[in-house]
Structure formats: structure tokens, C-alpha cells
Design a protein around this motif. Structure first.
Motif, PDB file in Angstrom:
ATOM      1  N   GLN A   1       2.484   1.731  -3.339  1.00 47.89           N
ATOM      2  CA  GLN A   1       1.516   2.278  -4.292  1.00 47.89           C
ATOM      3  C   GLN A   1       1.386   3.788  -4.127  1.00 47.89           C
ATOM      4  O   GLN A   1       1.403   4.527  -5.103  1.00 47.89           O
ATOM      5  CB  GLN A   1       0.169   1.607  -4.051  1.00 47.89           C
ATOM      6  N   GLN A   2       1.285   4.245  -2.884  1.00 45.65           N
ATOM      7  CA  GLN A   2       1.170   5.686  -2.610  1.00 45.65           C
ATOM      8  C   GLN A   2       2.355   6.438  -3.185  1.00 45.65           C
ATOM      9  O   GLN A   2       2.192   7.425  -3.890  1.00 45.65           O
ATOM     10  CB  GLN A   2       1.061   5.917  -1.097  1.00 45.65           C
TER      11      GLN A   2
ATOM     12  N   ASN B   1      -3.426  11.346   1.580  1.00 44.72           N
ATOM     13  CA  ASN B   1      -2.960  10.276   0.684  1.00 44.72           C
ATOM     14  C   ASN B   1      -3.545  10.436  -0.718  1.00 44.72           C
ATOM     15  O   ASN B   1      -4.109   9.499  -1.291  1.00 44.72           O
ATOM     16  CB  ASN B   1      -3.300   8.899   1.240  1.00 44.72           C
TER      17      ASN B   1
ATOM     18  N   ALA C   1      -2.524   7.929  -3.528  1.00 38.01           N
ATOM     19  CA  ALA C   1      -3.204   6.630  -3.442  1.00 38.01           C
ATOM     20  C   ALA C   1      -4.654   6.764  -3.914  1.00 38.01           C
ATOM     21  O   ALA C   1      -5.183   5.878  -4.588  1.00 38.01           O
ATOM     22  CB  ALA C   1      -3.155   6.084  -2.023  1.00 38.01           C
TER      23      ALA C   1
ATOM     24  N   TYR D   1      -4.618   6.833  -7.603  1.00 35.69           N
ATOM     25  CA  TYR D   1      -4.343   5.483  -8.115  1.00 35.69           C
ATOM     26  C   TYR D   1      -5.621   4.644  -8.093  1.00 35.69           C
ATOM     27  O   TYR D   1      -5.979   4.011  -9.087  1.00 35.69           O
ATOM     28  CB  TYR D   1      -3.245   4.800  -7.298  1.00 35.69           C
ATOM     29  N   GLU D   2      -6.297   4.645  -6.955  1.00 43.66           N
ATOM     30  CA  GLU D   2      -7.498   3.824  -6.802  1.00 43.66           C
ATOM     31  C   GLU D   2      -8.628   4.265  -7.716  1.00 43.66           C
ATOM     32  O   GLU D   2      -9.346   3.441  -8.264  1.00 43.66           O
ATOM     33  CB  GLU D   2      -7.983   3.859  -5.350  1.00 43.66           C
TER      34      GLU D   2
ATOM     35  N   THR E   1       2.931   6.133  -7.124  1.00 42.64           N
ATOM     36  CA  THR E   1       1.955   6.985  -7.794  1.00 42.64           C
ATOM     37  C   THR E   1       2.331   8.451  -7.634  1.00 42.64           C
ATOM     38  O   THR E   1       2.228   9.234  -8.578  1.00 42.64           O
ATOM     39  CB  THR E   1       0.536   6.730  -7.244  1.00 42.64           C
TER      40      THR E   1
ATOM     41  N   LEU F   1       0.814  -1.213   0.000  1.00 47.73           N
ATOM     42  CA  LEU F   1       0.000   0.000   0.000  1.00 47.73           C
ATOM     43  C   LEU F   1       0.846   1.261   0.000  1.00 47.73           C
ATOM     44  O   LEU F   1       0.569   2.201  -0.743  1.00 47.73           O
ATOM     45  CB  LEU F   1      -0.943   0.005   1.204  1.00 47.73           C
TER      46      LEU F   1
END
Length: 162
Positions: free
Chosen positions: A41-42, A87, A90, A93-94, A45, A38
Motif C-alpha cells: 500500500q505504501q 510514511n 501510506a 492513502y489512509e 500509493t 501494508l
């Protein structure tokens, strides 16, 4: 009042590098050391988005020079991307990246992807480090995919014993 006005006028120059570079660099190094994906990913990105912002600035600098609040807009956006309370990277990204880039599509662009190999082998290769991937790829090229399958099954049996 002159000092405060100067600080306010140059706020992006004073705190910008800390918010956009120093803190993300430190957080990225910490994320590399954790087993969680996780935080990776943060920060991955974030760096992609920051690169896009930088490229945008390079190509549009003549227009951006006429927008006096651009540096502050960039600073606020980067703060939203970086600060743990938000964040933002993230979130992007999501809610944006995942809609357009499907996990596993990357495998089609890298050298170890092969239509000759079963999907399971490609997934295993994708999870490996670059050095391990190269070694496994050489092994598969030399001994064939069936030999690789036997090695994986033997490793699974050995892992279940312990």
C-alpha cells in the motif's frame, strides 16, 4: 565556498533521483516479496502520487519555471512520502484516498467482473494473480459458476483436513 554553494544550489539534482526513484524502486521490490499488504500500500500509493507530480510538472512547467523553490518543495514532499519515519504515502492513502475510493469498487472496472457471478466469486477472483484469474474465468465460462463453487468448497474441505 563556491563548491558548497554549487552543491546547495543543485541539492535537488544531486539527491533527488536517489530519494524519488532509487530508494522507492528498491523498497517496492522488497515489498513485492513480503506477504504484508501494508508495505504494498505504501509503495503503490507512492508511485501513483509520484506519477501525479510528474504529470503536474509536465503540464505546468512554464509556471513552475518561475518558482525557484519548486524543485526543493518537490524534494521535501517526496522525502515525506518516501522516508520510513514519515510514511507519507501510506498516510495519504489512509486519510485521503480511502475516503473517496472504496475497496472493491475496482472490481467493477476489470474484465472478470460480472453481474452474473455471486459477490463471493468476484472477491475470490480479485485476490488471484492475473494468470490464475484468467484460468478460473475460463473454467467458469466453460463449466458455470456452480462448478466453481464446488471446486472452492472441495478445496476448503481439503485445507481443513491438513
Amino acid at each position: 565556498m563556491g563548491v558548497l554553494a554549487t552543491i546547495a544550489k543543485n541539492l535537488d539534482t544531486i539527491i533527488g533521483p536517489g530519494i524519488t526513484l532509487i530508494f522507492p524502486l528498491y523498497a517496492t521490490m522488497r515489498a513485492i516479496e513480503t506477504p504484508s499488504a501494508l508495505d504494498d500500500q505504501q509503495w503503490l500509493t507512492y508511485w501513483v502520487l509520484y506519477s501525479f507530480i510528474t504529470l503536474f510538472e509536465l503540464f505546468c512547467w512554464k509556471v513552475l519555471a518561475w518558482i525557484p523553490i519548486w524543485p526543493y518543495m518537490k524534494l521535501l514532499f517526496c522525502m515525506w512520502l518516501v522516508l520510513p519515519k514519515f510514511n507519507g504515502a501510506a498516510y495519504i492513502y489512509e486519510n485521503v484516498v480511502r475516503k473517496y475510493v472504496k475497496p472493491g469498487e475496482y472490481i467493477n472496472f476489470v474484465s472478470f467482473s460480472s453481474s452474473k457471478r455471486p459477490e463471493g466469486q468476484n472477491k475470490v477472483l480479485q485476490m488471484m494473480s492475473l494468470d490464475a484469474r484468467k484460468s478460473v474465468e475460463r473454467f467458469i465460462d466453460q463449466y458455470g459458476p456452480a462448478a466453481f463453487e464446488r471446486v472452492v468448497k472441495a478445496a476448503e474441505r481439503e485445507a481443513k483436513k491438513h
